[in-house]
Design an enzyme around this catalytic site. Structure first.
Site, PDB file in Angstrom:
ATOM      1  N   GLY A  32       0.660  -1.319   0.190  1.00  0.00           N
ATOM      2  CA  GLY A  32       0.111   0.005   0.082  1.00  0.00           C
ATOM      3  C   GLY A  32       0.903   1.255  -0.175  1.00  0.00           C
ATOM      4  N   GLU A  33       0.529   2.277  -0.534  1.00  0.00           N
ATOM      5  CA  GLU A  33       0.959   3.436  -0.721  1.00  0.00           C
ATOM      6  C   GLU A  33       0.217   4.767  -0.258  1.00  0.00           C
ATOM      7  OE1 GLU A  33       4.513   5.028  -3.714  1.00  0.00           O
ATOM      8  OE2 GLU A  33       2.643   3.654  -4.483  1.00  0.00           O
ATOM      9  N   PHE A  36       1.722   9.517   3.184  1.00  0.00           N
ATOM     10  CA  PHE A  36       2.559   9.454   3.994  1.00  0.00           C
ATOM     11  C   PHE A  36       3.924   8.594   3.630  1.00  0.00           C
ATOM     12  CE2 PHE A  36       0.260   5.759   4.610  1.00  0.00           C
ATOM     13  CZ  PHE A  36       1.356   4.918   4.964  1.00  0.00           C
ATOM     14  N   GLY A  37       3.621   7.838   3.055  1.00  0.00           N
ATOM     15  CA  GLY A  37       4.565   6.636   2.640  1.00  0.00           C
ATOM     16  C   GLY A  37       4.130   5.347   2.279  1.00  0.00           C
ATOM     17  N   VAL A  39       3.972   1.039   2.566  1.00  0.00           N
ATOM     18  CA  VAL A  39       4.029  -0.326   3.188  1.00  0.00           C
ATOM     19  C   VAL A  39       4.436  -1.430   2.315  1.00  0.00           C
ATOM     20  CG1 VAL A  39       2.710  -1.956   4.904  1.00  0.00           C
ATOM     21  CG2 VAL A  39       2.231   0.411   4.725  1.00  0.00           C
ATOM     22  N   LYS A  56       6.747  -0.707   7.233  1.00  0.00           N
ATOM     23  CA  LYS A  56       5.937   0.813   7.057  1.00  0.00           C
ATOM     24  C   LYS A  56       7.224   1.874   7.011  1.00  0.00           C
ATOM     25  CE  LYS A  56       1.809   3.282   8.360  1.00  0.00           C
ATOM     26  NZ  LYS A  56       0.614   3.136   9.073  1.00  0.00           N
ATOM     27  N   ASP A 174      -9.692   6.830  13.139  1.00  0.00           N
ATOM     28  CA  ASP A 174     -10.003   6.684  11.669  1.00  0.00           C
ATOM     29  C   ASP A 174     -10.059   5.230  11.631  1.00  0.00           C
ATOM     30  OD1 ASP A 174      -9.653   7.191   9.132  1.00  0.00           O
ATOM     31  OD2 ASP A 174      -7.414   6.990   8.883  1.00  0.00           O
TER      32      ASP A 174
HETATM   33  N1  ADE Z   1      -1.169  -3.094   4.766  1.00  0.00           N
HETATM   34  C1  ADE Z   1      -1.178  -2.083   5.722  1.00  0.00           C
HETATM   35  N2  ADE Z   1      -0.385  -2.700   6.699  1.00  0.00           N
HETATM   36  C2  ADE Z   1      -0.531  -4.198   6.684  1.00  0.00           C
HETATM   37  C3  ADE Z   1      -0.189  -5.080   7.425  1.00  0.00           C
HETATM   38  N3  ADE Z   1       0.303  -4.949   8.563  1.00  0.00           N
HETATM   39  N4  ADE Z   1      -0.382  -6.455   6.835  1.00  0.00           N
HETATM   40  C4  ADE Z   1      -1.063  -6.333   5.468  1.00  0.00           C
HETATM   41  N5  ADE Z   1      -1.140  -5.603   4.939  1.00  0.00           N
HETATM   42  C5  ADE Z   1      -0.923  -4.330   5.139  1.00  0.00           C
END
Ligand code: ADE
Length: 319
Positions: A32-33, A36-37, A39, A56, A174
């Site tokens: 994921g993006e 902020f940054g 993952v 992260k 959130d």
């Molecule tokens: N996306 C954001 N955090 C995550 C996590 N801990 N595990 C899997 N997908 C994620």
């Protein structure tokens, strides 16, 4: 926001029990993006055993505020790990030396709850779904269906985590399906468990029972209680409102709340007495619970203890 001069170096206070050598961290896929940054999925070598983690980190040109936000997120996770809860994503480690600040957290193999539900259906409906969970790989794929029992389990998992957080005076701020992760159960028996994650906006409210946001940018408008929209006052009661919206998301299989209403019109929409209509897969008792979470007066909203009791009643009644 102010961008950091490349010459400036921030020294992040470490924590000896959590600090890991980044040479022991391997990163794989981008999960994921955000603003902020990013993952990534990855592994951390613990002794010589690899442990799955999510990594992260901030963007390359992060601002001081973003660094502080990630640091606060770590502090909140540290606070909660003193008393680990099965429905809260755990902090595994941090890396603060010789490179970018890394936050290593428990990996949830099935990603976030919204996407998980979006491409699935209730057990009695067709299983063939067109999905694009993984960028670049659009394909038809059979995804297992989800039972009504599992939806109720997810709702219970999240309420249980939020009940715990409320008990130690932590307001999440959130609560939304995109911030709930789906992980495998502990016994490797194919069971699934929902876990609360993403503590980027979370605040410890200690003895003042609410938190007033001053000058903070983007807020998740469609998940906010009227008092948050009006005066940016956050509390456990506003987490309950957002939890009601989360129930809507669960029982509509990841639909966007208030379809057709633009974010700027939400407060007016609520002021005219309108709330989300009953999602397709919610029975009447479940919709009544949502409606109570959306009481205008925060004091009239149920607490998470009561929500857990109501969910248990629905489970035993088989709806
Ligand atoms: N996306 C954001 N955090 C995550 C996590 N801990 N595990 C899997 N997908 C994620």
């Amino acid at each position: 926001s102010t961008k950091i001069n490349r010459e400036v170096r921030y020294v992040i206070p470490s924590c000896p029990v959590l600090e890991v050598d980044r040479k022991r961290v391997q990163m794989f896929r981008l999960l994921g993006e955000g603003a902020f940054g990013s993952v990534h999925s990855g592994q951390l070598l613990v002794g010589n055993k690899p442990k799955d983690v999510a990594v992260k980190m901030l963007k390359r040109n992060y601002s001081e505020e973003e660094l502080v936000a990630l640091f606060k997120e770590m502090e909140i996770m540290k606070l909660m790990s003193r008393n680990p809860h099965p429905n809260i994503i755990k902090l595994v480690g941090i890396s603060t030396r010789n490179g970018p600040f890394l936050l290593l957290v428990e990996l949830a193999h099935h990603g976030n709850l919204r996407d998980f539900l979006k491409y699935r259906c209730l057990s009695d409906r067709v299983a063939l779904q067109y999905h694009n969970l993984h960028p670049g790989t659009k394909q038809m794929q059979y995804l297992p269906c989800v039972s009504g029992q599992l939806l109720l389990q997810f709702a219970t998992d999240v309420a249980s985590a939020l009940d715990f957080m409320a008990s130690i005076k932590i307001v999440h701020r959130d609560v939304a399906a995109r911030n709930i992760l789906v992980a495998n159960g502990d016994n490797n028996d194919g069971s699934l468990v929902a876990k609360v994650a993403d503590f980027g906006l979370t605040r410890n409210v200690q003895d003042k029972d609410y938190y007033r946001v001053i000058n903070e940018g983007k807020l998740p408008v469609k998940w906010l209680a009227p008092e948050c929209l009006r005066s940016r006052v956050f509390s456990t009661e506003s987490d309950v409102w957002a939890y009601g919206i989360l129930l809507f998301e669960i029982y509509s299989f990841g639909e966007l709340p208030y379809p057709g209403v633009s974010p700027g019109d939400i407060l007016g929409h609520l002021e005219s007495g309108k709330v989300n209509s009953r999602p397709k897969f919610a029975g009447e008792p479940m919709y009544q619970l949502m409606r109570q979470c959306w009481s205008w007066d925060p004091k009239l909203r149920p607490g998470f203890r009561e929500i857990l009791n109501r969910l248990e009643e629905m489970r035993t009644a088989g709806n």
